[in-house]
Every structure is written in structure tokens, then in C-alpha cells.
Design an enzyme around this catalytic site. Sequence first.
Site, PDB file in Angstrom:
ATOM      1  N   TYR A 168       0.842  -1.202   0.000  1.00 17.35           N
ATOM      2  CA  TYR A 168       0.000   0.000   0.000  1.00 17.35           C
ATOM      3  C   TYR A 168       0.874   1.249   0.000  1.00 17.35           C
ATOM      4  CZ  TYR A 168      -3.799   3.208   0.896  1.00 17.35           C
ATOM      5  OH  TYR A 168      -4.702   4.226   0.772  1.00 17.35           O
TER       6      TYR A 168
ATOM      7  N   PHE B 175      -6.939  20.643 -25.329  1.00 15.33           N
ATOM      8  CA  PHE B 175      -7.313  19.231 -25.371  1.00 15.33           C
ATOM      9  C   PHE B 175      -8.590  19.101 -24.536  1.00 15.33           C
ATOM     10  CE2 PHE B 175      -7.592  14.817 -24.211  1.00 15.33           C
ATOM     11  CZ  PHE B 175      -7.655  14.291 -25.486  1.00 15.33           C
ATOM     12  N   THR B 176      -9.461  18.176 -24.963  1.00 10.45           N
ATOM     13  CA  THR B 176     -10.818  18.103 -24.391  1.00 10.45           C
ATOM     14  C   THR B 176     -10.832  18.025 -22.854  1.00 10.45           C
ATOM     15  OG1 THR B 176     -10.723  15.734 -24.813  1.00 10.45           O
ATOM     16  CG2 THR B 176     -11.835  17.075 -26.470  1.00 10.45           C
TER      17      THR B 176
ATOM     18  N   ASP C 211       2.115  19.575 -21.045  1.00 17.56           N
ATOM     19  CA  ASP C 211       1.373  18.342 -21.311  1.00 17.56           C
ATOM     20  C   ASP C 211       2.297  17.485 -22.161  1.00 17.56           C
ATOM     21  OD1 ASP C 211      -0.120  16.273 -22.331  1.00 17.56           O
ATOM     22  OD2 ASP C 211      -1.953  17.433 -22.534  1.00 17.56           O
TER      23      ASP C 211
ATOM     24  N   LYS D  21       0.167   6.839 -23.900  1.00 16.22           N
ATOM     25  CA  LYS D  21       0.587   7.103 -25.281  1.00 16.22           C
ATOM     26  C   LYS D  21       2.087   6.802 -25.429  1.00 16.22           C
ATOM     27  CE  LYS D  21      -3.352   9.702 -25.036  1.00 16.22           C
ATOM     28  NZ  LYS D  21      -4.182   9.845 -23.825  1.00 16.22           N
TER      29      LYS D  21
ATOM     30  N   ARG E 198     -12.624  14.603 -34.781  1.00  9.73           N
ATOM     31  CA  ARG E 198     -11.979  15.683 -34.037  1.00  9.73           C
ATOM     32  C   ARG E 198     -12.390  16.967 -34.745  1.00  9.73           C
ATOM     33  NH1 ARG E 198      -9.789  13.708 -29.058  1.00  9.73           N
ATOM     34  NH2 ARG E 198     -12.016  13.901 -28.967  1.00  9.73           N
TER      35      ARG E 198
ATOM     36  N   PHE F   5     -18.610  14.117 -27.190  1.00  2.49           N
ATOM     37  CA  PHE F   5     -18.202  13.210 -28.266  1.00  2.49           C
ATOM     38  C   PHE F   5     -18.123  11.754 -27.822  1.00  2.49           C
ATOM     39  CE2 PHE F   5     -13.936  12.845 -26.546  1.00  2.49           C
ATOM     40  CZ  PHE F   5     -13.820  14.018 -25.819  1.00  2.49           C
TER      41      PHE F   5
HETATM   42  N1  F0G Z   1      -3.493  15.383 -23.052  1.00  2.00           N
HETATM   43  C1  F0G Z   1      -3.435  14.969 -24.336  1.00  2.00           C
HETATM   44  C2  F0G Z   1      -2.636  15.759 -25.326  1.00  2.00           C
HETATM   45  C3  F0G Z   1      -4.134  13.827 -24.724  1.00  2.00           C
HETATM   46  O1  F0G Z   1      -4.075  13.427 -25.997  1.00  2.00           O
HETATM   47  C4  F0G Z   1      -4.891  13.115 -23.757  1.00  2.00           C
HETATM   48  C5  F0G Z   1      -5.656  11.931 -24.136  1.00  2.00           C
HETATM   49  C6  F0G Z   1      -4.916  13.589 -22.447  1.00  2.00           C
HETATM   50  C7  F0G Z   1      -4.195  14.713 -22.134  1.00  2.00           C
HETATM   51  C8  F0G Z   1      -5.712  12.903 -21.378  1.00  2.00           C
HETATM   52  O2  F0G Z   1      -5.114  11.743 -20.984  1.00  2.00           O
HETATM   53  O3  F0G Z   1      -6.767   9.965 -21.632  1.00  2.00           O
HETATM   54  O4  F0G Z   1      -4.877   9.492 -20.075  1.00  2.00           O
HETATM   55  O5  F0G Z   1      -6.772  10.870 -19.336  1.00  2.00           O
HETATM   56  N2  F0G Z   1      -5.911  11.621 -25.326  1.00  2.00           N
HETATM   57  C9  F0G Z   1      -6.588  10.428 -25.805  1.00  2.00           C
HETATM   58  C10 F0G Z   1      -6.754  10.511 -27.289  1.00  2.00           C
HETATM   59  C11 F0G Z   1      -7.843  10.094 -25.080  1.00  2.00           C
HETATM   60  O6  F0G Z   1      -7.381   9.586 -27.847  1.00  2.00           O
HETATM   61  O7  F0G Z   1      -6.265  11.437 -27.918  1.00  2.00           O
HETATM   62  P1  F0G Z   1      -5.931  10.459 -20.476  1.00  2.00           P
END
Ligand code: F0G
Length: 464
Positions: free
Chosen positions: A73, A125-126, A216, A259, A383, A450
Site C-alpha cells: 500500500y 485538449f478536451t 502536457d 501514449k 476531431r 463526443f
Molecule cells: N493530453 C493529451 C494531449 C491527450 O491526448 C490526452 C488523451 C490527455 C491529455 C488525457 O489523458 O486519456 O490518459 O486521461 N488523449 C486520448 C486521445 C484520449 O485519444 O487522444 P488520459
Amino acid sequence: MSTRTWAEPYKIKAVELIKMTTPEQRETAIREAGYNTFLLRSEDVYIDLLTDSGVGAMSDRQWAGLMAGDEAYAGSRNFYHLQSTVERYYSYKYTVPTHQGRGAEHILSKILISDGDFIPGNMYFTTTRLHQELAGGTFVDVIINEAHDPLSEHPFKGNVDIEKLDALVAEVGADRIPYICVATCVNMAGGQPLSLANLREVRAWCDRNDALLVHDMTRVAENAHFIQKREEGYRDKLIQDIVYEICSLTDVATMSAKKDAMVNIGGFLAMNDAALYEKACGLVVVYEGLHTYGGMAGRDMEALAIGITESVDDDHIHARVGQVEYLGEQLEKAGIPIVKPIGGHAVFLDARRILPHIPQEQFPAQALAAALYVESGIRSMERGVVSAGRDKVSGENILPRLELVRLTIPRRVYTQAHMDVTADSVIRVMENAELIRGLRFVYEPEVLRFFQATFEPVPRASNG
Ligand code: F0G
């Protein structure tokens, strides 16, 4: 450093079988999924180019790492291995593991943003933008104008426009800007890199305006590849040294390890400042888990530490980006409109130019992604306007200039033949593009719409 082509620096040890489906089966599947590729069952997908997130193939060393998991833990040895790996390759002294990238964004936004703050970034980013908004901030796009133009061949479309930053300071005052969030290899711009020269200017701007520089770093190794290929003075530098240099210019990092670092789940928040680390530790125990595992199992931290080491290898990254280029070049040769230059993790189809008969209000990229699935079982992702969402104040759809379909290539997963099939399928869809109809919402979720929205085709008469 190798000078050969992009041929893969690995061989295949285990395979996962995939299913071939008929056009009729795919018609039914996409209708049942409400024309949203996120809602398809993965079983019904032939080549899955939805994302490069969490879908990479781990190496035998990473799999072996899973067996070396220390699931204590507190104080797991895998945490210390991860922390020292992050410091060695990414320069950051403190690491807070999170379940994935958005977990790190959540914690960071909560610590640094106060109501009424503005957060500039090189395109949104979303999830990043949503966490900034939920913490009371407003995102401001400060990427160079070329990034919004799919035809611009600018080598560093991820660069920040310093004049836009200065204009923001003039408008709202530097004390309303706690930090700028700079992404390497900007996802929503088409996987486009920023240059080290630009990042140095951003660093100087942050120092002048007493703002933190948040990175990021989700696709930092891919960005380093483009710096090595395109930026003056970096041709003979190793990817790992370029990655280190990028990170050292920044104060804090959020990482989606799914990624670049090739794990199926995981991420972290990293920084150099001890006071900020203390605050992050205070929040990670509330939202994720104890600060020495956060949102991850010990075994997953071990696989991540190994994945980081593999991700900054020159041969690896050249093969990775080389495969993406291979697909992009085939599409280009066939006259398919794509975002140029070809990005690091994906090829982006320009839906506006492929489907000029569908107005943006009828979601051309969403419709194109659905059509590509029906054609061949290839899953891609919208996108464009659906991802952009609605304006926080007016409630209107945000109509971004980029209306794209992303063909995202998982790392170390598909072969050259899969890329050939993909290119052929896109070409066939393009040949029958005028038959594709626009879409309208059946169900529209309030946030990150989305992911779960459903659609139906617009009846022919109202399609113009
Ligand atoms: N920042 C970037 C540039 C990303 O592409 C993503 C995720 C995140 C943050 C968030 O990270 O998914 O681990 O919580 N991108 C994925 C995509 C979902 O398909 O582009 P996460």
C-alpha cells in the site's frame, strides 16, 4: 543512430486475433452505436485506429515488469523506480502517479486555478480544458494561426504565438494567468510539434510574467523526433537528450502514460517545486490513492518505468513516426485531403474538403468516421465540431476551423499491410463521398459529448 528506413526494431512474440465482418453487419453495428465510433464494440472492429491511448503493445520486458510488481500500500519499490526514471529522462524531481492523464490535470487545475483565471494553451485538449473550466478558469488558445490551417506546411504548427500571450496580459493582467499549458506534439492540431526555440521564448515569457510553465508531455518523444528532423542544430542529438531538454525548460508536467510510454493505463503529475508537490500529495490521496501509488498498481508503475526507457530510444521513435508517415504519404499520393505536415501519432483527414456538401452543423467528420467504418471495419475518431462542444457562455456549438477525422496509429501494433488496407479504404470512401449524409443529434451529453453522443442521418431533403 540508425539511418535505415522506418522498419520496426522489434519482432512479434504474441498475436491477438481480429474478426472480419460483412458490410451488412457493420451497417447494423454503426446504426446501433448511434453513428458514434466510441459506442461500437471493439469486437466488431477490424483495424482500430480510434486512438493511440492505452492500446500500444507492451514489450516482453514490460510484461516481465508486471511480475515484479510490489503491491505494498505504501512505499512500493516500483514507485521509486518510476520516480527515478521520470527524473532521469524527464528531469522532474517529484512524481505523483495518477490513474491516467486527466487525473493529473484534475489535481493540477484544482491547485493552481482560482475563479476568474485565464489559462492560455497551444490549442485545447478536451479533458484538459474541461478540468480548467471546472476549476473556475477560462481556456485561451494562443497557438500560431498556421495551426488552424490544414494546408499550412509550417514545420512547427504547435508553436505558441507570443503576441497572443502579450495581448492576453494586456487584456486581463498577468496576475489572472497562473500558468500556460504547453503541449508537445499538439493532438488537436494534427499531432504537430513545437520547436525548442519557441519553447525557450515561452519560458522567458513565463519568467517575465511570473507564470508557471506547465507541460502536457503526453507525446513528448514524438515531438523530439520532429525537432531532430527539422530544427537547426538538433540533427545529431539523441531523442533522449532532446526530450530532456524540452522537459527542463518547464516547471510542471501532466502525463498520460498511455501514449508515448506504452502502458495500457496510467499517468502522473511531475514537478520540481517542493511546495507544489506537497499540495499535490494532499489532493492525490483524496481523488486517486496514496501518493506512492496514486491511481496505479505497483506492477503498472513498473511497466511504465520500463516503457519510458523504451519510448525515448531513437530506433523506436523513428519507426513509430515512420509508420504514420507511410500511411499519410499513401493518402497524399491518392489525392486525399489530409492535414499537412503529417503528424506524429495520426493522420488527420480533412472532412471539410472530403465532404464539402455537408455543412459543419451536420457534423461532417462524425459522418465520415461512420462511413469509413461501414466501408471496411476501420474505426477512427471525430476531431471537429462534436469534440469542440458548446461555448461556455452562449451555449452555441463551437465551430472549429479544423473538422477532422483522426486515423490514430497505436504503437507497435499494426503492420505495413494494415496501413495499406487503411489507405485503400479511405480512397474508396472518398470515391463515393457524395453519398454520405450529414448527421443530427439524437442524444447530446452535457460534458465531453463526443464520447457518448448518439446521432441519426439527416433526411435527404434537408441536406441541401
Ligand atoms: N493530453 C493529451 C494531449 C491527450 O491526448 C490526452 C488523451 C490527455 C491529455 C488525457 O489523458 O486519456 O490518459 O486521461 N488523449 C486520448 C486521445 C484520449 O485519444 O487522444 P488520459
